[in-house]
Write an enzyme that holds these catalytic residues in place. Structure first.
Site, PDB file in Angstrom:
ATOM      1  CG  ASN A   7      -1.750   1.509   1.091  1.00 37.99           C
ATOM      2  OD1 ASN A   7      -1.269   1.937   0.355  1.00 37.99           O
ATOM      3  ND2 ASN A   7      -2.467   1.190   2.368  1.00 37.99           N
ATOM      4  CE  LYS A  14      -1.148  -0.876   7.097  1.00 36.39           C
ATOM      5  NZ  LYS A  14      -2.706  -0.172   7.558  1.00 36.39           N
ATOM      6  NE  ARG A  93      -6.397   1.567   0.085  1.00 36.92           N
ATOM      7  CZ  ARG A  93      -6.395   2.584   0.682  1.00 36.92           C
ATOM      8  NH1 ARG A  93      -5.476   2.568   1.210  1.00 36.92           N
ATOM      9  NH2 ARG A  93      -7.504   3.354   1.062  1.00 36.92           N
ATOM     10  CG  HIS A 182     -13.140   2.526   3.482  1.00 38.97           C
ATOM     11  ND1 HIS A 182     -13.653   4.362   4.611  1.00 38.97           N
ATOM     12  CD2 HIS A 182     -12.189   2.854   3.860  1.00 38.97           C
ATOM     13  CE1 HIS A 182     -13.174   4.183   5.265  1.00 38.97           C
ATOM     14  NE2 HIS A 182     -11.827   4.374   4.279  1.00 38.97           N
ATOM     15  CG  ASN A 213      -8.184  10.001  10.330  1.00 38.66           C
ATOM     16  OD1 ASN A 213      -8.439  10.363  11.425  1.00 38.66           O
ATOM     17  ND2 ASN A 213      -7.605  10.604   9.841  1.00 38.66           N
ATOM     18  N   GLY A 214     -10.683   7.720   8.608  1.00 41.80           N
ATOM     19  CA  GLY A 214     -11.686   7.418   7.167  1.00 41.80           C
ATOM     20  C   GLY A 214     -12.822   6.518   7.474  1.00 41.80           C
ATOM     21  NE  ARG A 243     -10.604  11.988   3.905  1.00 41.53           N
ATOM     22  CZ  ARG A 243     -10.013  10.886   3.767  1.00 41.53           C
ATOM     23  NH1 ARG A 243     -11.093   9.867   4.033  1.00 41.53           N
ATOM     24  NH2 ARG A 243      -9.414  10.147   3.782  1.00 41.53           N
ATOM     25  CG  ASP A 284      -6.546   8.924  19.160  1.00 40.12           C
ATOM     26  OD1 ASP A 284      -7.138   8.848  20.161  1.00 40.12           O
ATOM     27  OD2 ASP A 284      -5.227   9.096  19.119  1.00 40.12           O
ATOM     28  CD  GLU A 386      -9.116  -1.473   4.961  1.00 44.69           C
ATOM     29  OE1 GLU A 386      -9.518  -0.868   3.739  1.00 44.69           O
ATOM     30  OE2 GLU A 386      -8.804  -1.434   5.026  1.00 44.69           O
TER      31      GLU A 386
END
Length: 400
Positions: A7, A14, A93, A182, A213-214, A243, A284, A386
């Site tokens: 990713n 990642k 990804r 997602h 976070n998303g 967001r 957070d 994922e």
């Protein structure tokens, strides 16, 4: 059989190396701050006959090519990957596949060009994803490489769900429509939920909630996505860490006209300084709970707004589906925030949705139920994976 999942971000890589026979992680990690004065490589080893260990290496990693070289050196030195021949494939990804990609696909020159053409739809993500693909192919040209798209699962949305009420030419000429994101996570947890319930996914109606976070929600009818909260971009829908989610479309015009905001500045504000952070200064959720417990009213408001937006979509998706077999919470917040799960579902008894407070507080398995025994709608908490889903889809692609 070993599969590597990559990713690639703008300044990070990642990764996870899987043993596909066991469907287990051998090595996972994150290379970050690529191109900065000092980069960081954090990783976890899960090698056979040795205890799992975490480690961190700091080095100067100037670009993604060096980052992948650093990764392959680590895999070789620790014995996780002796040579490229051990890899069945590399799964990448890719955030945006547009309408062109409905399934994972073996990467060739045409696929690379198609991903490049979709950069305007995902300018923050697709360039970085593409960079990782090109560098991996350069370094391991003999290994099959597969692109797995976040948007693919949502390509089953019907036209009334994916069209916007804007001039029709915008869809035909510019690709303006709801794509959703997602998708890999929503599909993975839907499959896990079906297995937990002992039913065929194709016979189930689910509402999946990926809350991190998303954040996004998806209505799944008979195993297929029929609506999702994120839209043409990941900005639409739920309140997220930074967001804004759904807002009045005229707000940018008001701020530009009356307060001299530039559209680039507004884009930055809506994506990086809004959501929970915009409401209370923190994104957070753990810190927000601590502030709320200390009496911080802005933190309390952020929590209530976050839960309220989710509850509104729960009602909307219940109506869209007609009946619901289960809600599925996942993502870092969905898996761990007991307060939020309770408040999202409060006062929904008429819809058959009722949380058992004891189950909600005590569950810690990778998949567990938190609904009351008498409630007709199951409420599940499923740990998402994922990377494993990308590995599974990549392997299926090369073997088909």
């Amino acid at each position: 059989m070993k599969t590597l999942v990559l990713n690639s971000g703008s300044s990070s890589i990642k990764y996870s190396l899987f043993d596909m026979g066991e469907q287990s992680v051998i090595v996972s990690g994150l290379i970050e701050r690529i191109g900065e004065a000092e980069s960081r490589h954090r990783f976890e080893l899960h090698l056979a006959d040795t205890e799992a260990r975490c480690d961190e290496k700091n080095a100067i990693i100037g670009d993604h090519r060096q980052g992948l070289q650093n990764l392959f050196t680590l895999l070789s030195e620790c014995g996780a990957l002796k040579n490229a021949a051990e890899l069945v494939c590399i799964g990448h990804r890719v955030v945006h596949g547009g309408e062109h990609f409905r399934q994972p696909v073996l990467i060739d020159a045409d696929v690379i060009e198609q991903i490049r053409q979709m950069i305007p739809l995902a300018p923050l993500h697709n360039p970085a994803n593409l960079l990782g693909i090109e560098q991996a192919i350069e370094q391991l040209p003999s290994v099959p490489q597969v692109a797995v798209f976040d948007t693919a699962f949502h390509q089953t949305l019907p036209p009334p769900a994916y069209h916007y009420a804007v001039p029709a030419d915008w869809y035909r000429q510019y690709g303006v429509r709801r794509y959703g994101f997602h998708g890999t996570s929503h599909y993975y947890v839907a499959k896990r939920a079906a297995a937990h319930l002992g039913q065929d996914l194709r016979a189930l109606n689910l509402i999946t909630l990926h809350l991190g976070n998303g954040a996004s929600m998806t209505a799944i009818a008979n195993g297929q996505s029929i609506d999702t909260t994120m839209g043409m971009t990941p900005l639409e829908g739920l309140i997220m860490g930074t967001r804004c989610g759904d807002i009045d479309p005229a707000l940018p015009f008001f701020l530009e006209r009356s307060h001299a905001f530039s559209f680039s500045e507004l884009e930055n504000q809506f994506n990086k300084h809004s959501g929970l952070k915009g409401i209370c200064g923190e994104n957070d959720m753990r810190a927000i709970h601590r502030l709320a417990e200390q009496g911080n009213e802005s933190a309390r408001l952020a929590l209530e707004m976050y839960a309220y937006r989710i509850k509104k979509y729960l009602g909307a998706y219940y109506a869209a589906l007609g009946h619901v077999d289960a809600l599925v919470f996942t993502g870092g917040i969905g898996e761990n925030d007991t307060w939020l799960r309770q408040h999202c579902c409060d006062n929904l008894h008429a819809l058959g949705i009722e949380v058992d407070r004891n189950k909600n507080q005590s569950g810690d398995a990778e998949c567990f139920a938190i609904n009351s025994d008498s409630a007709p709608v199951s409420i599940l908490v499923v740990k998402t994976n994922e990377e494993l889903e990308i590995a599974l889809q990549s392997l299926a692609c090369v073997q088909s």
